[in-house]
Design an enzyme around this catalytic site. Sequence first.
Site, PDB file in Angstrom:
ATOM      1  N   LYS A   9       4.569  43.778   1.186  1.00 41.80           N
ATOM      2  CA  LYS A   9       4.838  42.875   0.686  1.00 41.80           C
ATOM      3  C   LYS A   9       6.290  42.452   1.963  1.00 41.80           C
ATOM      4  O   LYS A   9       5.806  40.942   1.185  1.00 41.80           O
ATOM      5  CB  LYS A   9       5.697  43.171  -0.002  1.00 41.80           C
ATOM      6  CG  LYS A   9       4.931  44.316  -1.334  1.00 41.80           C
ATOM      7  CD  LYS A   9       6.181  44.471  -2.442  1.00 41.80           C
ATOM      8  CE  LYS A   9       6.448  45.891  -2.287  1.00 41.80           C
ATOM      9  NZ  LYS A   9       6.378  47.281  -1.910  1.00 41.80           N
ATOM     10  N   ARG A  47      10.739  47.859 -10.103  1.00 40.73           N
ATOM     11  CA  ARG A  47      10.364  49.289 -10.303  1.00 40.73           C
ATOM     12  C   ARG A  47       9.679  49.636 -11.070  1.00 40.73           C
ATOM     13  O   ARG A  47       9.389  50.632 -11.245  1.00 40.73           O
ATOM     14  CB  ARG A  47      10.823  49.962  -8.795  1.00 40.73           C
ATOM     15  CG  ARG A  47      10.616  50.341  -7.737  1.00 40.73           C
ATOM     16  CD  ARG A  47      10.361  50.260  -6.253  1.00 40.73           C
ATOM     17  NE  ARG A  47      10.023  51.190  -5.415  1.00 40.73           N
ATOM     18  CZ  ARG A  47      10.245  50.246  -4.405  1.00 40.73           C
ATOM     19  NH1 ARG A  47      10.580  49.410  -4.109  1.00 40.73           N
ATOM     20  NH2 ARG A  47      10.633  51.419  -3.130  1.00 40.73           N
ATOM     21  N   ARG A  57       4.593  53.308  10.607  1.00 41.85           N
ATOM     22  CA  ARG A  57       5.169  52.046  10.671  1.00 41.85           C
ATOM     23  C   ARG A  57       6.807  52.370  11.576  1.00 41.85           C
ATOM     24  O   ARG A  57       7.376  53.477  11.307  1.00 41.85           O
ATOM     25  CB  ARG A  57       5.853  52.134   9.158  1.00 41.85           C
ATOM     26  CG  ARG A  57       6.918  51.217   8.962  1.00 41.85           C
ATOM     27  CD  ARG A  57       6.775  50.299   7.726  1.00 41.85           C
ATOM     28  NE  ARG A  57       7.344  50.587   6.702  1.00 41.85           N
ATOM     29  CZ  ARG A  57       7.195  50.709   5.395  1.00 41.85           C
ATOM     30  NH1 ARG A  57       7.222  49.077   5.639  1.00 41.85           N
ATOM     31  NH2 ARG A  57       7.714  50.623   4.310  1.00 41.85           N
ATOM     32  N   ARG A  62      11.726  55.144   9.768  1.00 48.25           N
ATOM     33  CA  ARG A  62      13.080  54.525   8.675  1.00 48.25           C
ATOM     34  C   ARG A  62      12.558  56.340   8.068  1.00 48.25           C
ATOM     35  O   ARG A  62      11.758  56.733   8.004  1.00 48.25           O
ATOM     36  CB  ARG A  62      12.631  54.174   7.686  1.00 48.25           C
ATOM     37  CG  ARG A  62      13.150  52.473   7.945  1.00 48.25           C
ATOM     38  CD  ARG A  62      12.556  51.346   7.460  1.00 48.25           C
ATOM     39  NE  ARG A  62      12.167  51.746   5.211  1.00 48.25           N
ATOM     40  CZ  ARG A  62      11.729  51.862   4.635  1.00 48.25           C
ATOM     41  NH1 ARG A  62      11.347  49.584   4.701  1.00 48.25           N
ATOM     42  NH2 ARG A  62      11.436  51.749   3.906  1.00 48.25           N
ATOM     43  N   ARG A  78       6.438  58.465  -2.309  1.00 47.19           N
ATOM     44  CA  ARG A  78       7.401  57.516  -2.525  1.00 47.19           C
ATOM     45  C   ARG A  78       6.005  57.033  -3.433  1.00 47.19           C
ATOM     46  O   ARG A  78       6.284  55.726  -4.310  1.00 47.19           O
ATOM     47  CB  ARG A  78       7.350  56.508  -1.185  1.00 47.19           C
ATOM     48  CG  ARG A  78       8.932  56.545  -1.173  1.00 47.19           C
ATOM     49  CD  ARG A  78       8.800  56.209   0.720  1.00 47.19           C
ATOM     50  NE  ARG A  78       8.717  54.552   0.545  1.00 47.19           N
ATOM     51  CZ  ARG A  78       8.805  54.214   2.043  1.00 47.19           C
ATOM     52  NH1 ARG A  78       8.017  54.479   2.407  1.00 47.19           N
ATOM     53  NH2 ARG A  78       8.830  52.637   1.155  1.00 47.19           N
TER      54      ARG A  78
HETATM   55  P1  AMP Z   1      11.209  49.674  -0.197  1.00 52.28           P
HETATM   56  O1  AMP Z   1      11.669  49.088   1.229  1.00 52.28           O
HETATM   57  O2  AMP Z   1      10.930  48.456  -1.331  1.00 52.28           O
HETATM   58  O3  AMP Z   1      10.111  50.979  -0.150  1.00 52.28           O
HETATM   59  O4  AMP Z   1      12.759  50.241  -0.900  1.00 52.28           O
HETATM   60  C1  AMP Z   1      13.571  51.862  -0.413  1.00 52.28           C
HETATM   61  C2  AMP Z   1      13.794  52.941  -1.153  1.00 52.28           C
HETATM   62  O5  AMP Z   1      14.559  52.235  -1.717  1.00 52.28           O
HETATM   63  C3  AMP Z   1      13.375  53.065  -2.466  1.00 52.28           C
HETATM   64  O6  AMP Z   1      12.446  54.213  -2.268  1.00 52.28           O
HETATM   65  C4  AMP Z   1      14.439  53.819  -2.918  1.00 52.28           C
HETATM   66  O7  AMP Z   1      14.810  54.650  -2.888  1.00 52.28           O
HETATM   67  C5  AMP Z   1      15.467  52.580  -2.979  1.00 52.28           C
HETATM   68  N1  AMP Z   1      15.012  51.346  -3.714  1.00 52.28           N
HETATM   69  C6  AMP Z   1      14.620  49.613  -3.161  1.00 52.28           C
HETATM   70  N2  AMP Z   1      13.958  49.628  -4.576  1.00 52.28           N
HETATM   71  C7  AMP Z   1      14.741  49.770  -5.293  1.00 52.28           C
HETATM   72  C8  AMP Z   1      14.504  49.299  -7.151  1.00 52.28           C
HETATM   73  N3  AMP Z   1      13.829  48.741  -7.293  1.00 52.28           N
HETATM   74  N4  AMP Z   1      14.678  50.330  -7.783  1.00 52.28           N
HETATM   75  C9  AMP Z   1      15.421  51.822  -7.310  1.00 52.28           C
HETATM   76  N5  AMP Z   1      14.872  52.257  -6.939  1.00 52.28           N
HETATM   77  C10 AMP Z   1      14.769  51.135  -5.273  1.00 52.28           C
END
Ligand code: AMP
Length: 214
Positions: free
Chosen positions: A13, A88, A127, A160, A171
């Site tokens: 994404k 989410r 990654r 990360r 996740r």
């Molecule tokens: P991402 O880079 O989008 O995969 O986000 C990394 C982490 O940030 C996720 O595993 C969540 O812990 C937190 N996170 C990101 N976006 C959200 C969201 N919309 N709601 C809740 N937690 C989020």
Amino acid sequence: MRLVLLGAPGAGKGTQAKKLIEKYGIPQISTGDILRKAVADGTPLGKEAKIIMDKGELVTDSIVIGLVKERLAQDDCKKGYILDGFPRNTSQAETLDKVLSEMKSPLDVALSVDVDKDDLMKRLTGRRTCKSCQQMYNIYFSQAKKDGVCDKCGGDLFQRDDDKEATIKNRLDVYEKATAPLIDYYGKKGILKSVKGVGSIDEIFNKICSMLGA
Ligand code: AMP
């Protein structure tokens, strides 16, 4: 264009969002990036979020909704935006709908990028991210020319904390349970478009552009 990008962690994404912002001249709003910045800056919110993020859980709705509302109110979102990693879960999606209907600017498209679970594992464990410009690489599919160094800006590449194997499994489970139902949610609203996230980055991007009618 007001667009939500859906897809499991590792579906690509973020990569596609970066190409879409160039093409459409609209900003990407990544809640993950906003939260990682708060973590890097060591803000109270960042400290609270890091514990949850390192476990692969979702940060509380009120925190992310507050962040997104604040971001959507900024001038550069007037022409549209790409929401990446938000909503989410169904409750975030419902709140977003409410906020956007108050702003009289509903979503145009929810675009789902679909990738098999086995592929996702490899994409996520492989990654590597640039510390300076956030450009992403993958040790299996798209290595940097020089090991550990960003091709674009020369910054250090790192893994990360939430791309480590145990966290990734969680996740993906959280995605299946909380986020995947949004595909149905937007399907029922009649704004869902789906693309198979396989092939090269450019191939996927071209499919997306033809779907969006660009
Ligand atoms: P991402 O880079 O989008 O995969 O986000 C990394 C982490 O940030 C996720 O595993 C969540 O812990 C937190 N996170 C990101 N976006 C959200 C969201 N919309 N709601 C809740 N937690 C989020």
